[in-house]
Motif scaffolding. Sequence first.
Motif, PDB file in Angstrom:
ATOM      1  N   VAL A   4       0.717  -1.183   0.017  1.00  9.96           N
ATOM      2  CA  VAL A   4      -0.111  -0.026   0.019  1.00  9.96           C
ATOM      3  C   VAL A   4       0.922   1.277   0.023  1.00  9.96           C
ATOM      4  N   LEU A   5       0.675   2.261  -0.808  1.00 14.04           N
ATOM      5  CA  LEU A   5       1.280   3.464  -0.961  1.00 14.04           C
ATOM      6  C   LEU A   5       0.937   4.328  -0.048  1.00 14.04           C
ATOM      7  N   PRO A   6       1.704   5.208   0.540  1.00 12.37           N
ATOM      8  CA  PRO A   6       1.497   6.386   1.738  1.00 12.37           C
ATOM      9  C   PRO A   6       0.171   7.348   1.119  1.00 12.37           C
ATOM     10  N   ARG A   7       0.028   7.474  -0.135  1.00 15.41           N
ATOM     11  CA  ARG A   7      -0.922   8.291  -0.351  1.00 15.41           C
ATOM     12  C   ARG A   7      -2.435   7.312  -0.708  1.00 15.41           C
ATOM     13  N   GLU A   8      -2.094   6.092  -1.033  1.00 18.29           N
ATOM     14  CA  GLU A   8      -3.343   4.930  -0.920  1.00 18.29           C
ATOM     15  C   GLU A   8      -3.957   5.111   0.546  1.00 18.29           C
ATOM     16  N   VAL A   9      -3.085   5.115   1.642  1.00 19.79           N
ATOM     17  CA  VAL A   9      -3.583   5.273   2.995  1.00 19.79           C
ATOM     18  C   VAL A   9      -4.421   6.656   3.125  1.00 19.79           C
ATOM     19  N   LEU A  10      -4.010   7.702   2.718  1.00 15.48           N
ATOM     20  CA  LEU A  10      -4.709   8.838   2.961  1.00 15.48           C
ATOM     21  C   LEU A  10      -5.888   8.865   2.273  1.00 15.48           C
ATOM     22  N   ILE A  11      -5.966   8.350   0.989  1.00 14.11           N
ATOM     23  CA  ILE A  11      -7.148   8.079   0.068  1.00 14.11           C
ATOM     24  C   ILE A  11      -8.286   7.164   0.862  1.00 14.11           C
ATOM     25  N   CYS A  12      -7.920   6.133   1.429  1.00 11.18           N
ATOM     26  CA  CYS A  12      -8.601   5.318   2.209  1.00 11.18           C
ATOM     27  C   CYS A  12      -9.037   5.738   3.464  1.00 11.18           C
ATOM     28  N   THR A  13      -8.367   6.591   4.190  1.00  7.02           N
ATOM     29  CA  THR A  13      -8.766   7.187   5.201  1.00  7.02           C
ATOM     30  C   THR A  13      -9.862   8.249   5.052  1.00  7.02           C
ATOM     31  N   ILE A  14      -9.636   9.007   4.067  1.00 10.99           N
ATOM     32  CA  ILE A  14     -10.740   9.876   3.751  1.00 10.99           C
ATOM     33  C   ILE A  14     -12.082   9.253   3.063  1.00 10.99           C
ATOM     34  N   TYR A 236      -8.051  14.967 -12.920  1.00 11.95           N
ATOM     35  CA  TYR A 236      -6.631  15.112 -12.246  1.00 11.95           C
ATOM     36  C   TYR A 236      -5.711  13.731 -13.267  1.00 11.95           C
ATOM     37  N   PRO A 237      -5.660  14.011 -14.567  1.00 15.90           N
ATOM     38  CA  PRO A 237      -4.911  13.119 -15.164  1.00 15.90           C
ATOM     39  C   PRO A 237      -3.343  12.637 -14.806  1.00 15.90           C
ATOM     40  N   GLU A 238      -2.746  13.785 -14.470  1.00 14.37           N
ATOM     41  CA  GLU A 238      -1.326  13.567 -14.225  1.00 14.37           C
ATOM     42  C   GLU A 238      -1.285  12.847 -12.625  1.00 14.37           C
ATOM     43  N   PHE A 239      -1.988  13.167 -11.854  1.00 14.03           N
ATOM     44  CA  PHE A 239      -1.912  12.574 -10.493  1.00 14.03           C
ATOM     45  C   PHE A 239      -2.475  11.111 -10.673  1.00 14.03           C
ATOM     46  N   ALA A 240      -3.307  10.871 -11.393  1.00 10.52           N
ATOM     47  CA  ALA A 240      -3.626   9.472 -11.570  1.00 10.52           C
ATOM     48  C   ALA A 240      -2.461   8.425 -12.197  1.00 10.52           C
ATOM     49  N   ALA A 241      -1.932   9.169 -13.345  1.00 10.75           N
ATOM     50  CA  ALA A 241      -1.033   8.666 -13.923  1.00 10.75           C
ATOM     51  C   ALA A 241       0.145   8.461 -13.112  1.00 10.75           C
ATOM     52  N   GLN A 242       0.530   9.305 -12.247  1.00 10.49           N
ATOM     53  CA  GLN A 242       1.722   9.213 -11.485  1.00 10.49           C
ATOM     54  C   GLN A 242       1.352   8.139 -10.161  1.00 10.49           C
ATOM     55  N   MET A 243       0.189   7.863  -9.969  1.00 12.01           N
ATOM     56  CA  MET A 243      -0.078   6.855  -8.881  1.00 12.01           C
ATOM     57  C   MET A 243       0.235   5.630  -9.512  1.00 12.01           C
ATOM     58  N   ARG A 244      -0.072   5.643 -10.718  1.00 12.92           N
ATOM     59  CA  ARG A 244      -0.032   4.115 -11.291  1.00 12.92           C
ATOM     60  C   ARG A 244       1.566   3.945 -11.772  1.00 12.92           C
ATOM     61  N   ARG A 245       2.217   4.808 -11.918  1.00 11.69           N
ATOM     62  CA  ARG A 245       3.789   4.649 -12.032  1.00 11.69           C
ATOM     63  C   ARG A 245       4.215   4.444 -10.671  1.00 11.69           C
ATOM     64  N   ASP A 246       3.752   5.154  -9.716  1.00  8.47           N
ATOM     65  CA  ASP A 246       4.615   4.541  -8.477  1.00  8.47           C
ATOM     66  C   ASP A 246       4.286   3.254  -8.091  1.00  8.47           C
ATOM     67  N   LEU A 247       2.978   2.558  -8.531  1.00  7.22           N
ATOM     68  CA  LEU A 247       2.480   1.412  -8.017  1.00  7.22           C
ATOM     69  C   LEU A 247       3.554   0.253  -9.034  1.00  7.22           C
ATOM     70  N   VAL A 248       3.689   0.597 -10.257  1.00  6.13           N
ATOM     71  CA  VAL A 248       4.780  -0.128 -10.990  1.00  6.13           C
ATOM     72  C   VAL A 248       6.115  -0.321 -10.533  1.00  6.13           C
ATOM     73  N   ALA A 249       6.684   0.887  -9.851  1.00  7.29           N
ATOM     74  CA  ALA A 249       7.822   1.175  -9.413  1.00  7.29           C
ATOM     75  C   ALA A 249       8.067   0.140  -7.975  1.00  7.29           C
ATOM     76  N   VAL A 250       6.946   0.218  -7.454  1.00  7.39           N
ATOM     77  CA  VAL A 250       6.770  -0.685  -6.154  1.00  7.39           C
ATOM     78  C   VAL A 250       6.950  -2.171  -6.653  1.00  7.39           C
ATOM     79  N   ASP A 251       6.123  -2.491  -7.598  1.00  6.51           N
ATOM     80  CA  ASP A 251       6.045  -3.976  -8.158  1.00  6.51           C
ATOM     81  C   ASP A 251       7.587  -4.629  -8.716  1.00  6.51           C
TER      82      ASP A 251
END
Length: 252
Positions: A4-14, A236-251
């Motif tokens: 789980v990415l840090p920003r995913e924790v924030l999104i799910c908490t919201i 928010y196209p760039e934010f969504a794209a960045q989140m997906r890039r971050d997930l690829v980097a983690v994997d």
Amino acid sequence: MSDVLPREVLICTIARLLDGVRHVAVGASSPIPAAGAMLLRAMKEAGGAVGPRISILGSVEHNFFTNGSAELFDCAGQGRIDAFFLGGGQIDGFGNVNLVGTGDYPRSSVRWPGSFGSAYLYFVVPRVILFREEHTSRVFVEKVDFVSAPGVSPEGVFRSGGPIALLTGKGLFRFDKTRPGFELESVHPGHDLAEIKQATGFRFEHDAEPRQTALPDGSTLELLRGRVFDELAETYPEFAAQMRRDLVAVDA
């Protein structure tokens, strides 16, 4: 399923903080709050329930307003918005928000965009969530240099709205308007109480060993990384794209 990415924790908490709302409004530059609202809607609909109405300023698909902020303010004043998000250059322990600048106003040494309608919305929206991803002592101060929107009001002042929580990149605080002040509810993974104390300029209540912020389960992450990021890309196209890039980097 990747970590789980840090920003995913924030999104799910919201999403958890918004549970029970009928209509949530999100500002034009708030991808994480918008994602949290979208996640709650997706979770409700996946369970066969009706999700909340979401109004994102600047969005075409996720906004039923046709006259921008004027309609947002009218809707809030009529009691038809249940939740909203506020940030600020400075936030203090009484829930006061500063959106004007630092230093002795009007000779501010640093200037920000301005208060806009923050004070009005703070007074009329019942569930205001203060959100600031950066958690440092320059943001969370003992006393703001300028009060754009007050967290509490004197006795005798009618007020139906106000802060219920403060969410940061390090933890989740609940706001107690009777004290008034914040109490640390949970600490995000990778952080601890000592770190949060050092990064916070105001005093707050806390347990001796605060609990960790709850992590999302697999089905929630699947919704977030699929449907929600797809919906988010419209505004928010760039934010969504960045989140997906971050997930690829983690994997990787």
